[in-house]
Design a protein around this motif. Sequence first.
Motif, PDB file in Angstrom:
ATOM      1  N   VAL A  14       0.836  -1.195   0.000  1.00 19.37           N
ATOM      2  CA  VAL A  14       0.000   0.000   0.000  1.00 19.37           C
ATOM      3  C   VAL A  14       0.872   1.246   0.000  1.00 19.37           C
ATOM      4  O   VAL A  14       1.804   1.360   0.800  1.00 19.37           O
ATOM      5  N   THR A  15       0.614   2.151  -0.900  1.00 20.59           N
ATOM      6  CA  THR A  15       1.374   3.398  -0.966  1.00 20.59           C
ATOM      7  C   THR A  15       0.953   4.327   0.161  1.00 20.59           C
ATOM      8  O   THR A  15      -0.222   4.631   0.319  1.00 20.59           O
ATOM      9  N   LYS A  16       1.931   4.766   0.946  1.00 18.01           N
ATOM     10  CA  LYS A  16       1.631   5.657   2.051  1.00 18.01           C
ATOM     11  C   LYS A  16       1.461   7.084   1.533  1.00 18.01           C
ATOM     12  O   LYS A  16       2.207   7.531   0.666  1.00 18.01           O
ATOM     13  N   THR A  17       0.492   7.780   2.061  1.00 14.05           N
ATOM     14  CA  THR A  17       0.270   9.170   1.694  1.00 14.05           C
ATOM     15  C   THR A  17       0.343  10.034   2.937  1.00 14.05           C
ATOM     16  O   THR A  17       0.134   9.563   4.060  1.00 14.05           O
ATOM     17  N   ASP A 239      -7.159  27.689   3.536  1.00 14.64           N
ATOM     18  CA  ASP A 239      -7.370  26.234   3.653  1.00 14.64           C
ATOM     19  C   ASP A 239      -6.539  25.472   2.635  1.00 14.64           C
ATOM     20  O   ASP A 239      -7.068  24.662   1.858  1.00 14.64           O
ATOM     21  N   ILE A 240      -5.242  25.726   2.641  1.00 17.03           N
ATOM     22  CA  ILE A 240      -4.342  25.150   1.643  1.00 17.03           C
ATOM     23  C   ILE A 240      -3.769  23.839   2.185  1.00 17.03           C
ATOM     24  O   ILE A 240      -2.948  23.816   3.089  1.00 17.03           O
ATOM     25  N   VAL A 241      -4.234  22.741   1.624  1.00 19.21           N
ATOM     26  CA  VAL A 241      -3.867  21.402   2.080  1.00 19.21           C
ATOM     27  C   VAL A 241      -3.307  20.620   0.906  1.00 19.21           C
ATOM     28  O   VAL A 241      -3.830  20.690  -0.217  1.00 19.21           O
ATOM     29  N   ILE A 242      -2.248  19.855   1.156  1.00 21.13           N
ATOM     30  CA  ILE A 242      -1.687  19.003   0.108  1.00 21.13           C
ATOM     31  C   ILE A 242      -1.644  17.562   0.594  1.00 21.13           C
ATOM     32  O   ILE A 242      -1.362  17.290   1.766  1.00 21.13           O
ATOM     33  N   ILE A 243      -1.966  16.674  -0.317  1.00 20.61           N
ATOM     34  CA  ILE A 243      -1.900  15.238  -0.061  1.00 20.61           C
ATOM     35  C   ILE A 243      -0.920  14.666  -1.071  1.00 20.61           C
ATOM     36  O   ILE A 243      -1.130  14.793  -2.282  1.00 20.61           O
ATOM     37  N   ASP A 244       0.165  14.071  -0.580  1.00 20.91           N
ATOM     38  CA  ASP A 244       1.132  13.494  -1.522  1.00 20.91           C
ATOM     39  C   ASP A 244       1.585  12.119  -1.049  1.00 20.91           C
ATOM     40  O   ASP A 244       1.093  11.595  -0.075  1.00 20.91           O
TER      41      ASP A 244
END
Length: 244
Positions: A14-17, A239-244
């Motif tokens: 599973v790729t961790k984010t 509300d600047i959120v990043i998911i990588d």
Amino acid sequence: MRTLLTILLFTSCVTKTSKYQLFDGKTFKGWEGSNKIFRIEDNVIVGGSQNTPVDKNYFLCTVNEFEDFELRISAKFKTNDLSVNGGICFRAKRVPKSNEVMGYQADIGYEKTTTISKYLYNQSHEELGINLKAEITSPTLYPLWGSLCDENRPDKTLYPNPEIYPIVYYDIPNRAKIENIINPNDWNDIIIIAKGGNISIKINGIETARYFEKNNSFSKGQICLQTHAGIPHEVMYKDIVIID
């Protein structure tokens, strides 16, 4: 034992984010740009002024670069005239000896149709989601919210009309669609997804642009918030959120 090994094998594949705030609401930690143009008010990044025209484009950029991600951000204009524009640039870099940045941009705001027609001159229109004859030639404003463009790369052959401005539009939502989605005088929620060559933009939950990039050299860069040159106005980001 077999069940345990299955679980361990599955979890290892599973790729961790990670999900985190790019803006802490109080400081410009993790960002670089002009403090003359950008400021923080009530947990919001504000660019520009309602009293003074903006002399040129300004960008507030992340210090870090990002490659594959989902970016979530809300944007709003405070203006007496809707003919204002801005944008969120991504996989971007600053242009040396210039105030501009190079990279993709998710457009926000409006643009005069006469200006857009100059940008699109000689550009292939088949895949753009607008009726150029009906829209671009009319002397009105066009809502560019959710459009995807690319600007200022060193290779000017990418652009249809670089002598006017080095820009190419990859996708523009048609007027009826975008005007049903946006709140011109209020906050709009924007999602930008960049995964490998696949790029998409959503405004208030509705996809407005989709593009596949074949050139791998455009795969990584900064995220930059634009205050566009023009009439007095304020552009706000929160509300600047990043998911990588």
